[in-house]
Motif scaffolding. Structure first.
Motif, short mmCIF file in Angstrom:
data_model
loop_
_atom_site.label_atom_id
_atom_site.label_comp_id
_atom_site.label_asym_id
_atom_site.label_seq_id
_atom_site.Cartn_x
_atom_site.Cartn_y
_atom_site.Cartn_z
N ILE A 215 0.84 -1.20 0.00
CA ILE A 215 0.00 0.00 0.00
C ILE A 215 0.87 1.25 0.00
O ILE A 215 0.63 2.20 -0.76
CB ILE A 215 -0.94 -0.01 1.22
N LYS A 216 1.90 1.24 0.83
CA LYS A 216 2.79 2.41 0.88
C LYS A 216 3.46 2.65 -0.47
O LYS A 216 3.56 3.78 -0.94
CB LYS A 216 3.85 2.21 1.96
N HIS A 219 0.98 4.20 -2.85
CA HIS A 219 0.72 5.60 -2.53
C HIS A 219 1.88 6.49 -2.94
O HIS A 219 1.70 7.53 -3.58
CB HIS A 219 0.46 5.75 -1.04
N ASN A 222 2.11 6.77 -6.83
CA ASN A 222 1.06 7.59 -7.42
C ASN A 222 1.25 9.06 -7.08
O ASN A 222 1.12 9.94 -7.94
CB ASN A 222 -0.31 7.12 -6.94
N SER A 223 1.56 9.36 -5.81
CA SER A 223 1.70 10.74 -5.39
C SER A 223 2.88 11.41 -6.08
O SER A 223 2.79 12.54 -6.56
CB SER A 223 1.87 10.82 -3.87
N ALA A 233 5.86 12.47 -0.46
CA ALA A 233 4.85 11.43 -0.38
C ALA A 233 5.08 10.52 0.82
O ALA A 233 4.13 10.11 1.50
CB ALA A 233 4.84 10.61 -1.67
N TRP A 237 2.55 10.02 4.04
CA TRP A 237 2.17 8.67 4.47
C TRP A 237 2.30 8.55 5.99
O TRP A 237 1.42 8.02 6.67
CB TRP A 237 3.04 7.65 3.76
N TYR A 263 -7.15 0.18 -1.88
CA TYR A 263 -7.17 0.47 -0.45
C TYR A 263 -7.86 1.80 -0.19
O TYR A 263 -7.86 2.70 -1.04
CB TYR A 263 -5.74 0.51 0.11
N CYS A 264 -8.44 1.94 0.98
CA CYS A 264 -9.01 3.20 1.47
C CYS A 264 -8.58 3.34 2.93
O CYS A 264 -8.97 2.53 3.76
CB CYS A 264 -10.53 3.21 1.38
N ILE A 294 -6.49 8.90 2.05
CA ILE A 294 -5.75 8.30 0.94
C ILE A 294 -6.56 7.12 0.43
O ILE A 294 -7.00 6.28 1.20
CB ILE A 294 -4.37 7.78 1.40
N GLY A 296 -6.80 4.57 -3.34
CA GLY A 296 -6.36 4.36 -4.71
C GLY A 296 -6.26 2.88 -5.01
O GLY A 296 -6.56 2.04 -4.17
N TYR A 337 -5.94 13.81 -6.94
CA TYR A 337 -5.37 13.44 -8.23
C TYR A 337 -6.19 14.04 -9.37
O TYR A 337 -6.80 13.33 -10.17
CB TYR A 337 -5.31 11.92 -8.38
#
Length: 365
Positions: A215-216, A219, A222-223, A233, A237, A263-264, A294, A296, A337
């Motif tokens: 997940i990290k 994130h 994407n960021s 980013a 996190w 994930y949400c 967060i 995505g 985004y």
């Protein structure tokens, strides 16, 4: 790049707003915290921003006064001693790749239109530069930025910042979902609207260390690709994990490969809806709210488990059910985004309504 001193040049003394504007100005103190909180709440009750200032954000504004090298705050009092205006400048030392100063200002509704906002911004601009020189040093040779976040509907403030040389860098759409017992069945039906295959929805409490790393990585990638470097980013996190609501956060995992597909992550955000305070430090009502800070998915792998972001919609639906079941009244979500536009579609499909937008204005130094 030239040094910070060369870029800033000779700075005048920070101009405290003049007395002819009708207010007496002085630095704020810890004992002013409750007055500042109340001024922000009362002002936002009139302006209805897309995302109200949270209790945590107000605490950071008023309780960081013990670090004068990082923050300075100014308040304006009327002839009766009532707080009518507040402005702050706060450095962000966690940002390692560039120097950043964040501005915040609020003026009481009945004092607007008199030039107070313009005068306060002039003070903030010089103080931001002074604080940067003091903290980062004259030889600092990395980029520097002064930043402010403005509600999209605050046209007067947007014009004020544009006239002062700020430029709009990014727009963040803000979505809101009101929860109540009457629509609980509608929330439960959301999961059936978005068919997926070979997907398991897992609570954040049950994710393995390897899945958290997935997940990290999603994130940060994407960021960094859209609007931030990887260092920024990673720090964002960390801030999310510090305020995480694990019982309300979920991820979708492939039943075949075991990898995270979507994930949400939900964070706590308490909003204080108060009327005039009867006594120091007491707010009339704290409204518990949460924000999907967060969220995505892994497009390359999620598409094979459900079309049109079905996997992410499933996860967000589970978040809403958990929030409603836990008694929360409102959930916020922000589309960070904007160049993709996909998260806005996901929010709308899950029953969120567009509440407005926040705009980030900056001056590059």
């Amino acid at each position: 790049m030239s040094t910070l001193r060369e870029r800033l040049g000779s700075l005048p003394a920070a101009p405290v707003p003049p007395v002819h504007l009708g207010l007496y100005w002085r630095p704020s103190r810890e004992t002013d915290s409750w007055k500042i909180r109340e001024l922000i709440h009362l002002t936002e009750q009139h302006s209805h921003p897309a995302r109200p200032t949270s209790e945590g954000e107000i605490s950071r504004l008023t309780h960081a006064l013990s670090h004068p090298e990082l923050q300075d705050c100014l308040i304006g009092l009327d002839s009766r001693g009532n707080l009518a205006a507040f402005g702050s400048v706060t450095l962000q030392p966690d940002e390692k790749s560039y120097a950043r100063a964040d501005l915040f200002a609020v003026t009481a509704e009945h004092w607007r239109g008199r030039g107070i906002g313009r005068a306060l911004l002039a003070w903030q601009d010089v103080r931001a530069r002074e604080l940067m020189l003091g903290y980062y040093g004259q030889d600092y040779d990395r980029p520097a930025q002064i930043r402010n976040v403005v509600d999209e509907r605050a046209g007067d403030r947007r014009m004020l910042y544009a006239a002062a040389g700020f430029s709009a860098q990014r727009t963040i759409k803000v979505f809101s979902h009101l929860l109540d017992a009457a629509n609980f069945s509608d929330l439960a039906a959301l999961e059936e609207k978005f068919p997926t295959k070979d997907v398991r929805i897992v609570s954040a409490r049950r994710l393995s260390p390897d899945q958290w790393e997935e997940i990290k990585a999603l994130h940060v990638a994407n960021s960094a690709r859209l609007y931030a470097d990887k260092g920024d980013a990673s720090r964002w996190w960390g801030r999310v994990l510090a305020n995480l609501a694990p019982d309300l956060s979920f991820a979708a995992v492939s039943m075949n490969s075991g990898r995270v597909l979507a994930y949400c992550l939900v964070v706590y955000r308490d909003l204080c809806q108060s009327s005039c305070l009867e006594s120091e430090g007491i707010s009339a009502e704290i409204v518990p709210t949460v924000a999907v800070d967060i969220f995505g998915d892994d497009r390359k792998n999620a598409d094979s488990h459900g079309a049109d972001f079905a996997v992410l919609k499933q996860v967000l639906s589970q978040v809403l059910l958990a929030c409603a079941d836990s008694g929360y009244k409102q959930v916020f979500a922000e589309d960070n985004y904007p160049t993709l536009g996909d998260l806005s579609r996901v929010c709308t499909a899950c029953g969120f309504k567009l509440a407005g937008a926040r705009m980030i204005y900056t001056v590059e130094l």
